[in-house]
Design a protein around this motif. Sequence first.
Motif, mmCIF file in Angstrom:
data_model
loop_
_atom_site.group_PDB
_atom_site.id
_atom_site.type_symbol
_atom_site.label_atom_id
_atom_site.label_comp_id
_atom_site.label_asym_id
_atom_site.label_seq_id
_atom_site.Cartn_x
_atom_site.Cartn_y
_atom_site.Cartn_z
ATOM 1 N N THR A 1 31.928 -43.219 22.331
ATOM 2 C CA THR A 1 33.363 -42.983 22.152
ATOM 3 C C THR A 1 33.696 -42.792 20.667
ATOM 4 O O THR A 1 33.089 -43.408 19.798
ATOM 5 C CB THR A 1 34.213 -44.128 22.748
ATOM 6 N N SER A 2 34.655 -41.920 20.423
ATOM 7 C CA SER A 2 35.069 -41.673 19.033
ATOM 8 C C SER A 2 36.397 -42.353 18.729
ATOM 9 O O SER A 2 36.845 -42.352 17.597
ATOM 10 C CB SER A 2 35.193 -40.167 18.785
ATOM 11 N N SER A 3 37.003 -42.954 19.738
ATOM 12 C CA SER A 3 38.301 -43.610 19.564
ATOM 13 C C SER A 3 38.116 -45.119 19.458
ATOM 14 O O SER A 3 37.531 -45.745 20.351
ATOM 15 C CB SER A 3 39.208 -43.282 20.758
ATOM 16 N N ASP A 4 38.626 -45.697 18.375
ATOM 17 C CA ASP A 4 38.499 -47.147 18.197
ATOM 18 C C ASP A 4 39.258 -47.922 19.266
ATOM 19 O O ASP A 4 38.768 -48.932 19.772
ATOM 20 C CB ASP A 4 38.998 -47.549 16.810
ATOM 21 N N THR A 5 40.460 -47.450 19.614
ATOM 22 C CA THR A 5 41.235 -48.167 20.632
ATOM 23 C C THR A 5 40.552 -48.077 22.000
ATOM 24 O O THR A 5 40.567 -49.050 22.761
ATOM 25 C CB THR A 5 42.674 -47.631 20.714
ATOM 26 N N HIS A 6 39.933 -46.948 22.283
ATOM 27 C CA HIS A 6 39.193 -46.814 23.538
ATOM 28 C C HIS A 6 37.983 -47.745 23.532
ATOM 29 O O HIS A 6 37.651 -48.356 24.561
ATOM 30 C CB HIS A 6 38.777 -45.360 23.751
ATOM 31 N N GLU A 7 37.338 -47.876 22.396
ATOM 32 C CA GLU A 7 36.192 -48.782 22.291
ATOM 33 C C GLU A 7 36.622 -50.224 22.540
ATOM 34 O O GLU A 7 35.922 -50.985 23.215
ATOM 35 C CB GLU A 7 35.519 -48.654 20.926
ATOM 36 N N VAL A 8 37.783 -50.615 22.001
ATOM 37 C CA VAL A 8 38.308 -51.965 22.246
ATOM 38 C C VAL A 8 38.488 -52.175 23.747
ATOM 39 O O VAL A 8 38.070 -53.196 24.299
ATOM 40 C CB VAL A 8 39.642 -52.187 21.492
ATOM 41 N N SER A 9 39.109 -51.214 24.406
ATOM 42 C CA SER A 9 39.339 -51.316 25.851
ATOM 43 C C SER A 9 38.032 -51.390 26.630
ATOM 44 O O SER A 9 37.906 -52.165 27.585
ATOM 45 C CB SER A 9 40.169 -50.128 26.341
ATOM 46 N N LEU A 10 37.060 -50.591 26.223
ATOM 47 C CA LEU A 10 35.754 -50.606 26.906
ATOM 48 C C LEU A 10 35.021 -51.924 26.689
ATOM 49 O O LEU A 10 34.377 -52.445 27.610
ATOM 50 C CB LEU A 10 34.896 -49.435 26.422
ATOM 51 N N LEU A 11 35.106 -52.479 25.482
ATOM 52 C CA LEU A 11 34.484 -53.779 25.214
ATOM 53 C C LEU A 11 35.127 -54.869 26.070
ATOM 54 O O LEU A 11 34.427 -55.745 26.591
ATOM 55 C CB LEU A 11 34.579 -54.125 23.728
ATOM 56 N N CYS A 12 36.439 -54.810 26.225
ATOM 57 C CA CYS A 12 37.126 -55.772 27.103
ATOM 58 C C CYS A 12 36.659 -55.604 28.539
ATOM 59 O O CYS A 12 36.411 -56.590 29.241
ATOM 60 C CB CYS A 12 38.636 -55.598 27.000
ATOM 61 N N MET B 1 24.031 -50.512 36.860
ATOM 62 C CA MET B 1 24.390 -49.135 36.497
ATOM 63 C C MET B 1 25.779 -49.096 35.875
ATOM 64 O O MET B 1 26.013 -48.372 34.907
ATOM 65 C CB MET B 1 24.342 -48.229 37.735
ATOM 66 N N ASN B 2 26.727 -49.887 36.403
ATOM 67 C CA ASN B 2 28.072 -49.940 35.854
ATOM 68 C C ASN B 2 28.036 -50.462 34.419
ATOM 69 O O ASN B 2 28.707 -49.923 33.540
ATOM 70 C CB ASN B 2 28.970 -50.815 36.734
ATOM 71 N N LEU B 3 27.260 -51.511 34.171
ATOM 72 C CA LEU B 3 27.138 -52.057 32.819
ATOM 73 C C LEU B 3 26.515 -51.037 31.878
ATOM 74 O O LEU B 3 26.984 -50.870 30.743
ATOM 75 C CB LEU B 3 26.311 -53.346 32.830
ATOM 76 N N ASP B 4 25.475 -50.362 32.343
ATOM 77 C CA ASP B 4 24.837 -49.338 31.514
ATOM 78 C C ASP B 4 25.809 -48.210 31.197
ATOM 79 O O ASP B 4 25.852 -47.715 30.069
ATOM 80 C CB ASP B 4 23.587 -48.781 32.202
ATOM 81 N N SER B 5 26.599 -47.807 32.181
ATOM 82 C CA SER B 5 27.590 -46.752 31.955
ATOM 83 C C SER B 5 28.616 -47.175 30.922
ATOM 84 O O SER B 5 28.985 -46.389 30.040
ATOM 85 C CB SER B 5 28.306 -46.402 33.262
ATOM 86 N N LEU B 6 29.082 -48.418 31.006
ATOM 87 C CA LEU B 6 30.042 -48.911 30.023
ATOM 88 C C LEU B 6 29.431 -48.950 28.625
ATOM 89 O O LEU B 6 30.068 -48.555 27.642
ATOM 90 C CB LEU B 6 30.539 -50.306 30.414
ATOM 91 N N LYS B 7 28.186 -49.395 28.538
ATOM 92 C CA LYS B 7 27.515 -49.446 27.233
ATOM 93 C C LYS B 7 27.323 -48.047 26.658
ATOM 94 O O LYS B 7 27.490 -47.837 25.450
ATOM 95 C CB LYS B 7 26.171 -50.178 27.352
ATOM 96 N N ASP B 8 26.996 -47.084 27.518
ATOM 97 C CA ASP B 8 26.856 -45.698 27.059
ATOM 98 C C ASP B 8 28.189 -45.150 26.560
ATOM 99 O O ASP B 8 28.242 -44.466 25.535
ATOM 100 C CB ASP B 8 26.325 -44.797 28.184
ATOM 101 N N LEU B 9 29.258 -45.447 27.276
ATOM 102 C CA LEU B 9 30.584 -44.987 26.848
ATOM 103 C C LEU B 9 30.979 -45.597 25.507
ATOM 104 O O LEU B 9 31.550 -44.921 24.647
ATOM 105 C CB LEU B 9 31.635 -45.335 27.904
ATOM 106 N N ILE B 10 30.673 -46.876 25.334
ATOM 107 C CA ILE B 10 30.986 -47.544 24.059
ATOM 108 C C ILE B 10 30.229 -46.880 22.921
ATOM 109 O O ILE B 10 30.781 -46.648 21.840
ATOM 110 C CB ILE B 10 30.659 -49.058 24.138
ATOM 111 N N ALA B 11 28.976 -46.550 23.166
ATOM 112 C CA ALA B 11 28.144 -45.939 22.118
ATOM 113 C C ALA B 11 28.608 -44.540 21.746
ATOM 114 O O ALA B 11 28.402 -44.093 20.613
ATOM 115 C CB ALA B 11 26.689 -45.904 22.568
#
Length: 173
Positions: free
Chosen positions: A36-47, A24-34
């Motif tokens: 997010t409108s902020s590139d820097t936030h996406e970088v942080s989420l991918l990390c 569920m945590n992984l799915d939540s992170l993947k949903d947030l990545i999909a």
Amino acid sequence: MKMKRFTILALVGLLFLGNSVFAMNLDSLKDLIATTSSDTHEVSLLCKLAWETRYTAPDEALVYLDKSLNLAESVNFPSGKAKSHLYRGMIQTAQGSLEEAEVELNLALKTYKGLRDEDGIGKSWNKMGILSYYRGEYKQAISRYEKALEPVSYTHLRAHETSLHLVCRLLLE
């Protein structure tokens, strides 16, 4: 006998529950990545996603870090770039790819130095110490561990004594 059976069933249930929460945590992170409108936030989420999958799917984690590194470079986000290199180096160390890990950790260190990020510098030296330890280079490992302590400013070190312990706190700005 009933207690033993109950204990085994409880442990198996906890194992499945733990895996469900992890998924569920992984799915939540993947949903947030999909979304997010902020590139820097996406970088942080991918990390973060790479960090969460480093043990269960290290090759997949490296793919996430490739994406985060490319995005961090394209939007000029040096701290995201440094974290991507640091995590890559850590995963490669665990996989035994020590030469590649050394390159990644040096890139992380260089970037953190450019940012004057004491925490990042310390983490980079610490991970390089671990790398040296795995190589059997114990003197170099100790030297790198000592360098990991150098960036920390001790001007904000506070101590007080309780009846049982001496308590020290490092207050970072």
